[in-house]
Motif scaffolding. Structure first.
Motif, PDB file in Angstrom:
ATOM      1  N   GLN A  85      -5.781 -95.100  41.245  1.00  0.00           N
ATOM      2  CA  GLN A  85      -7.211 -95.353  41.206  1.00  0.00           C
ATOM      3  C   GLN A  85      -7.562 -96.819  41.424  1.00  0.00           C
ATOM      4  OE1 GLN A  85      -9.238 -93.569  37.844  1.00  0.00           O
ATOM      5  NE2 GLN A  85      -7.720 -91.941  37.677  1.00  0.00           N
ATOM      6  N   GLN A  86      -6.583 -97.659  41.645  1.00  0.00           N
ATOM      7  CA  GLN A  86      -6.874 -99.057  41.946  1.00  0.00           C
ATOM      8  C   GLN A  86      -7.407 -99.177  43.370  1.00  0.00           C
ATOM      9  OE1 GLN A  86      -3.486-101.510  41.135  1.00  0.00           O
ATOM     10  NE2 GLN A  86      -3.295-100.809  39.001  1.00  0.00           N
ATOM     11  N   PRO A  87      -8.441 -99.982  43.602  1.00  0.00           N
ATOM     12  CA  PRO A  87      -9.052-100.040  44.938  1.00  0.00           C
ATOM     13  C   PRO A  87      -8.090-100.440  46.047  1.00  0.00           C
ATOM     14  CG  PRO A  87     -10.505-101.037  43.320  1.00  0.00           C
ATOM     15  CD  PRO A  87      -9.207-100.763  42.609  1.00  0.00           C
ATOM     16  N   VAL A  88      -7.165-101.356  45.777  1.00  0.00           N
ATOM     17  CA  VAL A  88      -6.252-101.784  46.825  1.00  0.00           C
ATOM     18  C   VAL A  88      -5.300-100.659  47.202  1.00  0.00           C
ATOM     19  CG1 VAL A  88      -4.622-102.789  45.168  1.00  0.00           C
ATOM     20  CG2 VAL A  88      -4.653-103.607  47.525  1.00  0.00           C
ATOM     21  N   ASN A  89      -4.886 -99.851  46.224  1.00  0.00           N
ATOM     22  CA  ASN A  89      -4.019 -98.712  46.528  1.00  0.00           C
ATOM     23  C   ASN A  89      -4.792 -97.595  47.212  1.00  0.00           C
ATOM     24  OD1 ASN A  89      -1.806 -99.985  45.380  1.00  0.00           O
ATOM     25  ND2 ASN A  89      -2.199 -99.148  43.359  1.00  0.00           N
ATOM     26  N   GLU A  90      -6.058 -97.435  46.855  1.00  0.00           N
ATOM     27  CA  GLU A  90      -6.890 -96.462  47.552  1.00  0.00           C
ATOM     28  C   GLU A  90      -7.092 -96.865  49.009  1.00  0.00           C
ATOM     29  OE1 GLU A  90      -9.652 -94.866  43.825  1.00  0.00           O
ATOM     30  OE2 GLU A  90     -10.403 -96.398  45.193  1.00  0.00           O
ATOM     31  N   TYR A  91      -7.217 -98.148  49.256  1.00  0.00           N
ATOM     32  CA  TYR A  91      -7.336 -98.617  50.640  1.00  0.00           C
ATOM     33  C   TYR A  91      -6.064 -98.326  51.435  1.00  0.00           C
ATOM     34  CZ  TYR A  91      -7.205-101.958  54.491  1.00  0.00           C
ATOM     35  OH  TYR A  91      -7.065-102.524  55.718  1.00  0.00           O
ATOM     36  N   GLN A  92      -4.901 -98.579  50.845  1.00  0.00           N
ATOM     37  CA  GLN A  92      -3.645 -98.312  51.535  1.00  0.00           C
ATOM     38  C   GLN A  92      -3.463 -96.824  51.798  1.00  0.00           C
ATOM     39  OE1 GLN A  92      -0.633-100.087  49.091  1.00  0.00           O
ATOM     40  NE2 GLN A  92      -1.276-102.189  49.541  1.00  0.00           N
ATOM     41  N   ALA A  93      -3.839 -95.986  50.839  1.00  0.00           N
ATOM     42  CA  ALA A  93      -3.708 -94.546  51.045  1.00  0.00           C
ATOM     43  C   ALA A  93      -4.674 -94.038  52.113  1.00  0.00           C
ATOM     44  CB  ALA A  93      -3.946 -93.808  49.724  1.00  0.00           C
ATOM     45  N   LEU A  94      -5.875 -94.610  52.154  1.00  0.00           N
ATOM     46  CA  LEU A  94      -6.869 -94.164  53.133  1.00  0.00           C
ATOM     47  C   LEU A  94      -6.499 -94.603  54.546  1.00  0.00           C
ATOM     48  CD1 LEU A  94      -9.554 -92.589  52.721  1.00  0.00           C
ATOM     49  CD2 LEU A  94     -10.738 -94.750  53.050  1.00  0.00           C
ATOM     50  N   SER A  95      -5.885 -95.767  54.668  1.00  0.00           N
ATOM     51  CA  SER A  95      -5.530 -96.272  55.996  1.00  0.00           C
ATOM     52  C   SER A  95      -4.375 -95.516  56.636  1.00  0.00           C
ATOM     53  CB  SER A  95      -5.170 -97.758  55.902  1.00  0.00           C
ATOM     54  OG  SER A  95      -4.066 -97.945  55.032  1.00  0.00           O
ATOM     55  N   THR A  96      -3.703 -94.654  55.881  1.00  0.00           N
ATOM     56  CA  THR A  96      -2.589 -93.867  56.437  1.00  0.00           C
ATOM     57  C   THR A  96      -2.859 -92.372  56.405  1.00  0.00           C
ATOM     58  OG1 THR A  96      -1.509 -93.878  54.259  1.00  0.00           O
ATOM     59  CG2 THR A  96      -0.880 -95.605  55.816  1.00  0.00           C
ATOM     60  N   SER A  97      -4.062 -91.949  56.039  1.00  0.00           N
ATOM     61  CA  SER A  97      -4.378 -90.529  55.935  1.00  0.00           C
ATOM     62  C   SER A  97      -5.213 -90.083  57.134  1.00  0.00           C
ATOM     63  CB  SER A  97      -5.123 -90.239  54.627  1.00  0.00           C
ATOM     64  OG  SER A  97      -6.328 -90.969  54.568  1.00  0.00           O
ATOM     65  N   PHE A  98      -5.269 -88.764  57.314  1.00  0.00           N
ATOM     66  CA  PHE A  98      -6.004 -88.161  58.431  1.00  0.00           C
ATOM     67  C   PHE A  98      -7.378 -87.726  57.943  1.00  0.00           C
ATOM     68  CE2 PHE A  98      -7.315 -84.286  60.594  1.00  0.00           C
ATOM     69  CZ  PHE A  98      -7.238 -84.663  61.919  1.00  0.00           C
ATOM     70  N   PRO A  99      -8.442 -87.983  58.686  1.00  0.00           N
ATOM     71  CA  PRO A  99      -8.588 -88.712  59.938  1.00  0.00           C
ATOM     72  C   PRO A  99      -9.043 -90.154  59.740  1.00  0.00           C
ATOM     73  CG  PRO A  99     -10.588 -87.490  59.538  1.00  0.00           C
ATOM     74  CD  PRO A  99      -9.706 -87.286  58.322  1.00  0.00           C
ATOM     75  N   PHE A 100      -8.929 -90.667  58.503  1.00  0.00           N
ATOM     76  CA  PHE A 100      -9.450 -92.005  58.213  1.00  0.00           C
ATOM     77  C   PHE A 100      -8.663 -93.099  58.931  1.00  0.00           C
ATOM     78  CE2 PHE A 100     -10.138 -89.191  54.582  1.00  0.00           C
ATOM     79  CZ  PHE A 100     -11.509 -89.234  54.476  1.00  0.00           C
ATOM     80  N   SER A 101      -7.403 -92.827  59.238  1.00  0.00           N
ATOM     81  CA  SER A 101      -6.606 -93.841  59.937  1.00  0.00           C
ATOM     82  C   SER A 101      -7.081 -94.060  61.368  1.00  0.00           C
ATOM     83  CB  SER A 101      -5.130 -93.434  59.929  1.00  0.00           C
ATOM     84  OG  SER A 101      -4.953 -92.177  60.579  1.00  0.00           O
ATOM     85  N   TRP A 102      -7.871 -93.128  61.922  1.00  0.00           N
ATOM     86  CA  TRP A 102      -8.376 -93.325  63.283  1.00  0.00           C
ATOM     87  C   TRP A 102      -9.267 -94.553  63.371  1.00  0.00           C
ATOM     88  CZ3 TRP A 102     -10.078 -87.737  65.076  1.00  0.00           C
ATOM     89  CH2 TRP A 102      -8.957 -86.904  65.042  1.00  0.00           C
ATOM     90  N   ALA A 103     -10.104 -94.756  62.351  1.00  0.00           N
ATOM     91  CA  ALA A 103     -11.019 -95.903  62.386  1.00  0.00           C
ATOM     92  C   ALA A 103     -10.273 -97.224  62.285  1.00  0.00           C
ATOM     93  CB  ALA A 103     -12.036 -95.799  61.259  1.00  0.00           C
TER      94      ALA A 103
END
Length: 265
Positions: free
Chosen positions: A70-88
């Motif tokens: 739930q830490q914002p920096v870890n949420e950012y890392q998880a979002l940047s490698t997930s589908f389809p959020f990594s497209w952006a």
């Protein structure tokens, strides 16, 4: 005299291997030696807990009660490698190509069969093909729009948590929500990440949404303004609507009553 000199040379510690030789630069000041030992002990190896906290993005001196997921920096890392959020987060060419591939796939495999089934009643082949093409294009644009909206919502949520000075988290479930105030070091790190990494992605996604909205409105406008040809045979046999007079319908039902009268239409 010579014997005493020889004995002194023989008993000298430099010549006798049994005695260790003194250091060339002895340190007469014990305070300096004590400072050196304290500085050496200060740079001790990092423990496993500290190393794990560095890997998770939290400094070891910060006692962060927020769970790691739930830490914002870890949420950012998880979002940047997930589908389809990594497209952006990809390059502009990869971003556009993935969106175009998604739209074409939905237009060919979903929109085209549905549009072809829905336009079978149209008798004009030209109008039929145009309506079918517009329906398939609209389906592809709608699928891409939904994907981009999902990307925008996810990145906006993470960006707000990175830029905020507080973090809302849950210890074990929804019923025990807590709020943690970020330390100055964590706040500076999160705001740098949100300003230089998340905001450009949101700007790109917003421009994409504007373009998709204009395209959808244009497709709907063209689809509505296409003239649907009417079959004269169907018009001759259609029934009159209650409260509305139709001369052609009246003549078709009672032709003898209109003998010798001019056609009002």
């Amino acid at each position: 005299m010579a014997s005493s000199l020889a004995s002194s040379v023989f008993l000298c510690p430099l010549a006798n291997p049994k005695f260790p030789s003194p250091s060339p630069n002895p340190n007469p000041n014990p305070r300096r030696r004590r400072k050196r030992s304290s500085s050496q002990s200060r740079f001790s190896p990092i423990s496993a807990c500290s190393a794990s906290s560095f890997r998770n993005g939290t400094p070891p001196e910060t006692e962060c009660p927020v769970p790691l997921e739930q830490q914002p920096v870890n949420e950012y890392q998880a979002l940047s490698t997930s589908f389809p959020f990594s497209w952006a987060a990809a390059d502009l060419q990869d971003y556009c190509s993935r969106l175009a591939l998604t739209g074409v796939s939905f237009a060919l495999f979903v929109g085209l069969p549905v549009a072809a089934f829905g336009t079978r009643a149209v008798t004009d082949p030209e109008v039929d093909g145009l309506r079918c093409a517009l329906g398939s294009v609209f389906t592809g644009l709608l699928a891409v729009t939904l994907a981009v909206v999902r990307m925008y919502l996810g990145w906006a949520y993470v960006g707000n948590r990175l830029l905020s000075a507080t973090v809302e988290y849950e210890e074990t479930g929804w019923y025990d929500g807590q709020i943690w105030v970020k330390t100055p070091e964590v706040l500076a790190r999160d705001r740098l990440l949100g300003s230089f990494s998340v905001k450009p992605l949101l700007s790109r996604v917003k421009l994409t949404l504007v373009g998709l909205a204009v395209s959808l409105v244009a497709c709907v406008f063209l689809f509505i303004n296409i003239e649907n040809p009417r079959n004269p045979a169907e018009d001759a046999g259609e029934r009159a609507v209650a409260g509305v007079y139709n001369d052609a319908s009246a003549r078709s039902f009672e032709p003898d009553a209109f003998c010798g009268e001019p056609d009002l239409s």
